[in-house]
Design a protein around this motif. Structure first.
Motif, mmCIF file in Angstrom:
data_model
loop_
_atom_site.group_PDB
_atom_site.id
_atom_site.type_symbol
_atom_site.label_atom_id
_atom_site.label_comp_id
_atom_site.label_asym_id
_atom_site.label_seq_id
_atom_site.Cartn_x
_atom_site.Cartn_y
_atom_site.Cartn_z
ATOM 1 N N GLY A 169 30.331 -25.593 20.132
ATOM 2 C CA GLY A 169 30.618 -26.490 19.010
ATOM 3 C C GLY A 169 32.013 -26.439 18.430
ATOM 4 O O GLY A 169 32.213 -26.853 17.281
ATOM 5 N N ALA A 170 33.013 -25.973 19.194
ATOM 6 C CA ALA A 170 34.377 -25.972 18.655
ATOM 7 C C ALA A 170 34.840 -27.401 18.384
ATOM 8 O O ALA A 170 34.539 -28.310 19.152
ATOM 9 N N LYS A 171 35.581 -27.560 17.287
ATOM 10 C CA LYS A 171 36.081 -28.903 16.959
ATOM 11 C C LYS A 171 37.068 -29.375 18.029
ATOM 12 O O LYS A 171 37.057 -30.515 18.472
ATOM 13 N N GLN A 172 37.908 -28.447 18.465
ATOM 14 C CA GLN A 172 38.951 -28.782 19.440
ATOM 15 C C GLN A 172 39.131 -27.599 20.378
ATOM 16 O O GLN A 172 39.207 -26.450 19.930
ATOM 17 N N VAL A 173 39.189 -27.864 21.675
ATOM 18 C CA VAL A 173 39.450 -26.808 22.659
ATOM 19 C C VAL A 173 40.759 -27.151 23.366
ATOM 20 O O VAL A 173 40.931 -28.268 23.861
ATOM 21 N N ILE A 174 41.667 -26.189 23.381
ATOM 22 C CA ILE A 174 42.973 -26.418 24.006
ATOM 23 C C ILE A 174 43.130 -25.424 25.149
ATOM 24 O O ILE A 174 42.911 -24.220 24.970
ATOM 25 N N ALA A 175 43.490 -25.941 26.331
ATOM 26 C CA ALA A 175 43.617 -25.073 27.506
ATOM 27 C C ALA A 175 45.069 -25.034 27.968
ATOM 28 O O ALA A 175 45.737 -26.070 28.010
ATOM 29 N N ILE A 176 45.542 -23.839 28.315
ATOM 30 C CA ILE A 176 46.955 -23.633 28.647
ATOM 31 C C ILE A 176 47.077 -23.088 30.066
ATOM 32 O O ILE A 176 46.460 -22.060 30.395
ATOM 33 N N ASP A 177 47.848 -23.748 30.890
ATOM 34 C CA ASP A 177 48.069 -23.298 32.267
ATOM 35 C C ASP A 177 49.285 -24.063 32.790
ATOM 36 O O ASP A 177 49.953 -24.773 32.034
ATOM 37 N N ARG A 178 49.593 -23.888 34.072
ATOM 38 C CA ARG A 178 50.709 -24.627 34.666
ATOM 39 C C ARG A 178 50.322 -25.330 35.968
ATOM 40 O O ARG A 178 51.112 -26.044 36.539
ATOM 41 N N VAL A 179 49.098 -25.064 36.452
ATOM 42 C CA VAL A 179 48.680 -25.624 37.738
ATOM 43 C C VAL A 179 47.980 -26.958 37.479
ATOM 44 O O VAL A 179 46.931 -26.995 36.826
ATOM 45 N N PRO A 180 48.543 -28.065 37.973
ATOM 46 C CA PRO A 180 48.028 -29.398 37.606
ATOM 47 C C PRO A 180 46.533 -29.573 37.874
ATOM 48 O O PRO A 180 45.815 -30.109 37.021
ATOM 49 N N GLU A 181 46.041 -29.110 39.039
ATOM 50 C CA GLU A 181 44.621 -29.356 39.337
ATOM 51 C C GLU A 181 43.706 -28.529 38.420
ATOM 52 O O GLU A 181 42.603 -28.930 38.088
ATOM 53 N N ARG A 182 44.180 -27.366 38.012
ATOM 54 C CA ARG A 182 43.384 -26.567 37.071
ATOM 55 C C ARG A 182 43.364 -27.225 35.692
ATOM 56 O O ARG A 182 42.336 -27.225 35.001
#
Lengths: 175, 390
Positions: free
Chosen positions: B210-223
């Motif tokens: 139930g998070a309001k917003q989930v932010i994901a950090i990476d550098r690999v485009p397909e991931r």
């Protein structure tokens, strides 16, 4: 994303050059005076030691800092500086023959560096020509992600995993 | 039998080794039907974890069929049953197990004395994960001996494929615990560093919780694309500043919850601290690269929580602890208490709330495992999760 493949031919060569850099750097740092004397360039002892530090830095970069391409280009620039220093030191030098041998060795190392840089760039270009896999449909959810938000808010999570009330963000406004 | 065997740094081979046998009445032998390469296996492959010995069988994500059961495990397991084996070996009887703290089981590490010396107190035994955690043979093999098998298993009902349930043994509960221990509130922004398999599971868990917003950090485009599919807003740290973007997305306040799904081999970014980490690690001046931890401490909203499922092995350097202390951050970390979560997660899979097989990008026979370690490590060929079939 910078691309490099740690199993590739280019990377293997880069690692070899990394170890060579460290070995040469340590020798220049520890035996700078002897090397300078052998080449008839005693006045350049400190400069040779500084080049040793540069070589060690490049070696660590090649071996441990990810994408080797910038470090290989750094080595090529360093080779150019080495050649310029040696060329300038050959005038009026009774040991110019030794300096010429050193110059030849730098030329050979430069050739290897250039081959390595080319290989690394070719490998990156080959990788970039491949189409990217499309994972945009892989949500793992039966419905759009937005519709799944909070679907497990009833999950049994024990108190020891919870933030104590006193430490939680309290609703805005007067307590 | 055939098994993937550690021979040294960057040297895992598919060898023929002796079949496992029942050594203790609580043991069982499982014929592995499906196993996987975990991101933390890469730390062994790259030899960043101490305590490996030549000849060790690797792998801790596996499942299969029970083919032999010791006399004291017969009440709990039967030959022919289908099981997922959690990567943490648990006795189910010690004080920690009784509290649900399975990853710090006090009895399952048979090299307890060594672990006591290194960690202060032992943690649970793990499959295929160094002699510090028991030196047990791992599951990237045709057969595995499962110690404390009467407790160390999850029974799988009919009707579910191996691929749907395999990850109950590690990455799904690991991602789940990472999110659960953040105690996610409906007003929270959860930032997750790393979109590898654990990161992907963490993203889905944070959404479900139930998070309001989930932010994901990476550098690999397909991931990043897979993260977006799971409901995350993405940040490519090669293309934009993580700090600036997180501030933008949170109205300048920072995320309330930050999760490190990267661990000890954080990628060398162009930042000075991560370059120093790489250099120090190469010179054996520190064992783990802590760029993600530093960044989380910096960006997290004061009074927020940092959750760390990413594996760390030893010593880290230049941790801005004054910053963390003054911001009143809460740290939650640890190996996963797998069995604490599996009943609930299995039910969610059965009900169709989630299908963890979305993360599988490569399925190959066991003997191609050594090559797939390199493909996975180098993120080649769109590789996110490798499943092996013995």
């Amino acid at each position: 994303m910078a691309y490099y493949d740690r199993s590739s031919t280019g990377d293997t060569l880069a690692r070899g050059l990394g170890w060579f850099s460290i070995g040469l750097g340590v020798a220049e740092l520890m035996a700078g005076r002897s090397i300078a004397r052998w080449m008839g360039m005693e006045d350049k002892t400190n400069l040779i030691r500084a080049y040793g530090v540069r070589e060690i830095t490049a070696g660590v970069g090649l071996l441990a800092l990810g994408d080797p391409k910038p470090w290989i280009w750094g080595r090529i620039a360093g080779d150019a500086v080495d050649m310029a220093t040696l060329a300038a030191g050959m005038e009026d030098n009774p040991r110019a023959g030794n300096a010429r041998i050193a110059f030849g060795a730098v030329v050979a190392a430069t050739a290897l560096d250039i081959v390595c840089a080319q290989k690394l760039h070719q490998e990156e270009a080959a990788y970039r020509r491949q189409p990217l896999p499309d994972y945009s449909g892989r949500s793992g959810f039966p419905r759009p992600a937005e519709a799944m938000r909070g679907a497990a808010s009833d999950a049994p999570i024990a108190e020891d995993m919870r933030t104590p009330k006193i430490l939680q963000f309290q609703p805005s406004g007067p307590a | 039998m055939r098994a993937l065997v550690w021979h040294g740094a960057n040297d895992i081979r598919c060898d023929t080794v002796a079949d496992p046998e029942i050594e203790h009445p609580r043991d069982a032998i499982v014929k592995v039907t499906t196993c996987a390469i975990c991101g933390s296996d890469l730390h062994l492959h790259d030899h960043f974890m101490p305590g490996m010995e030549k000849g060790d069988i690797v792998g801790h994500e596996f499942m299969g069929e029970v083919v032999d059961v010791g006399t004291e495990a017969k009440g709990a397991l039967k030959v022919g049953e289908r099981v997922v084996i959690p990567f943490t070996i648990i006795c189910g009887e010690c004080d920690q197990c009784k509290r649900g703290n399975f990853s710090v089981c006090e009895r399952s590490n048979r090299n307890k004395a060594m672990a006591d010396k290194i960690f202060g107190h032992t943690t649970a035994g793990l499959f295929g994960y160094t002699h510090l955690t028991g030196g047990y043979a791992g599951g990237q093999a045709e057969y595995v001996r499962v110690p404390f098998a009467d407790r160390t298993h999850v029974k799988i009902p009919d009707g579910l494929t191996d691929e749907q349930v395999l990850f109950l043994g590690d990455i799904f509960p690991t991602g789940w615990q990472a999110a659960a221990q953040c105690d996610i509130q409906p007003t929270d922004t959860v930032a997750i560093w790393g979109c590898g398999p654990v990161g992907q599971m963490t993203i889905r868990s944070a959404v479900l919780l139930g998070a309001k917003q989930v932010i994901a950090i990476d550098r690999v485009p397909e991931r990043l694309a897979m993260a977006q599919a799971g409901g995350a807003t993405t940040i490519n740290f090669d293309e934009e500043s993580v700090v600036e973007r997180l501030n933008e997305l949170t109205g300048g306040k920072g995320p309330e919850k930050c999760i490190d799904a990267v661990g000890m081999e954080a990628h060398a970014t162009a930042t000075l601290d991560s370059m120093m980490d790489r250099a120090k690690q190469a010179l054996m001046l520190e064992s783990d690269r802590a760029h993600v931890l530093r960044e989380m401490m910096y960006v997290c909203r004061p009074a927020g929580t940092l959750s760390i499922p990413g594996v760390y092995g030893g010593l880290i350097d230049k941790i801005p602890f004054g910053m963390a202390m003054n911001k009143g951050l809460t740290f939650r970390m640890g190996q996963t208490h797998v069995n604490r979560w599996t009943d609930d997660l299995l039910r969610r899979i059965q009900e169709g709330q989630i299908d963890p097989s979305f993360v599988i990008t490569h399925t190959v026979p066991l003997d191609q495992g050594p090559e797939m370690y390199k493909t996975f490590r180098d993120k080649r060929d769109g590789c996110i999760k490798v499943v092996l079939k013995p």
